[in-house]
Design an enzyme around this catalytic site. Structure first.
Site, PDB file in Angstrom:
ATOM      1  CG  ASN A  14      -1.735   1.232   1.375  1.00 41.06           C
ATOM      2  OD1 ASN A  14      -1.790   2.058   0.454  1.00 41.06           O
ATOM      3  ND2 ASN A  14      -2.399   1.385   2.513  1.00 41.06           N
ATOM      4  CE  LYS A  16      -0.208   3.226   4.793  1.00 39.38           C
ATOM      5  NZ  LYS A  16      -0.067   3.310   6.248  1.00 39.38           N
ATOM      6  CG  HIS A 106      -5.700   1.871   5.296  1.00 44.73           C
ATOM      7  ND1 HIS A 106      -5.244   2.816   6.180  1.00 44.73           N
ATOM      8  CD2 HIS A 106      -4.695   0.983   5.136  1.00 44.73           C
ATOM      9  CE1 HIS A 106      -4.000   2.508   6.528  1.00 44.73           C
ATOM     10  NE2 HIS A 106      -3.650   1.406   5.913  1.00 44.73           N
ATOM     11  CD  GLU A 108      -2.868   5.479   6.792  1.00 41.87           C
ATOM     12  OE1 GLU A 108      -2.829   5.534   5.559  1.00 41.87           O
ATOM     13  OE2 GLU A 108      -1.976   4.923   7.479  1.00 41.87           O
ATOM     14  CD  GLU A 176      -3.208  -2.476   7.295  1.00 46.66           C
ATOM     15  OE1 GLU A 176      -2.084  -2.723   6.839  1.00 46.66           O
ATOM     16  OE2 GLU A 176      -3.804  -1.419   7.077  1.00 46.66           O
ATOM     17  N   GLY A 182       2.710   2.110  10.924  1.00 49.92           N
ATOM     18  CA  GLY A 182       3.686   3.191  10.860  1.00 49.92           C
ATOM     19  C   GLY A 182       4.401   3.457  12.165  1.00 49.92           C
ATOM     20  CB  SER A 222       5.469  -2.041  12.026  1.00 50.01           C
ATOM     21  OG  SER A 222       5.063  -0.713  12.346  1.00 50.01           O
TER      22      SER A 222
END
Ligand code: 13P
Length: 264
Positions: A14, A16, A106, A108, A176, A182, A222
């Site tokens: 991904n 992003k 996702h 985000e 996730e 991250g 991660s």
């Protein structure tokens, strides 16, 4: 053979909001060389990239012209097919660019764009309607983990996403944990396995035993070359959704070659 039995492991990158279309062309070309140089067996792993929308046409042209063994998809899709929805991208448009996958829900998107379970369910339906495989993302925050334990929120999110999905639908689930994205602090393989096993039960309850056996459940958060092996040894983890490390060709290529260090 892997511990995932008949499920083809999927290593998904991904990107992003990174890499424009020119950078995407160079990146995918080099990634394909790297995988070829390393003699990756594409019968034993599927490698996919998820570039920004504006790159997808360029990636399609490259992959199709050079017959590269790399799948691709989008990072989001509209729940609508067409109409007055400024800024939205239809599943029909993604299918026209021969996308195989689309990431949905996702964290985000859920956080920064206030996408709730209803939107995730509608986008999942839109993806399936247009022949795209939704990669449905679920995961708990650090607060959720503390308050509700590891599986409650992902289980509720997946249950909602699958409410109206047909039993024979081709889907991928990505677990996730938000606290691992991250952060450099990946879940342990045992934590990932515990939740993945619960999510497989959710697929079984919603879509039946055959679907549960066939559905790939990825871990994301991660993931790096030096921790992929632990995840891939878990019986219910069938691949990874990789963020930061998917932007480094050597690192992503090494993750895709997990068979060489996983010992399964
Ligand atoms: P990182 O691999 O950078 O933690 O990101 C994970 C992710 O969000 C993939 O969708």
């Amino acid at each position: 053979m892997t511990t995932t039995g008949t499920r083809l492991p999927l290593i998904a990158g991904n990107w992003k909001l990174n890499l424009d279309h020119l950078q995407a062309i160079a990146f995918v070309q080099k990634l394909a060389w790297s995988l070829k140089d390393a003699a990756v067996d594409f019968d034993a792993v599927e490698v996919a990239v998820f570039p920004p929308f504006t790159d997808i046409r360029s990636v399609q042209t490259l992959v199709s012209a050079d017959k590269l063994p790399i799948a691709y998809g989008a990072q989001d899709v509209s729940q609508h097919d067409t109409g007055a929805y400024t800024g939205e991208i239809s599943g029909a448009f993604l299918k026209a660019l021969e996308c195989r996958y689309v990431i949905i829900g996702h964290s985000e998107r859920r956080t920064l764009h206030a996408e709730g379970d209803d939107v995730v369910a509608a986008k999942t339906a839109a993806a399936l309607k247009h022949g795209l495989v939704p990669v449905i993302c679920v995961g708990e925050t650090a607060d959720d983990l503390e308050t509700h334990g590891p599986s409650a929120v992902p289980v509720a999110q997946l249950t909602a996403a699958l409410a109206d999905v047909a039993a024979d639908a081709d889907i991928v689930v990505a677990y996730e944990p938000v606290w691992a994205i991250g952060s450099g602090k990946a879940a342990t393989p045992e934590q990932a396995e515990q939740v993945a096993a619960r999510l497989r039960e959710v697929v079984a309850e919603a879509l039946g035993a055959d679907a549960a056996a066939a559905t790939r459940i990825l871990y994301g958060g991660s993931v790096k070359a030096n921790n992929i092996a632990g995840f891939m040894r878990q019986p219910n983890v069938d691949g990874a959704l990789v963020g930061g490390a998917s932007l480094d060709i050597q690192e992503f290529s090494a993750i895709s070659r997990f068979h060489q260090h996983v010992g399964v």
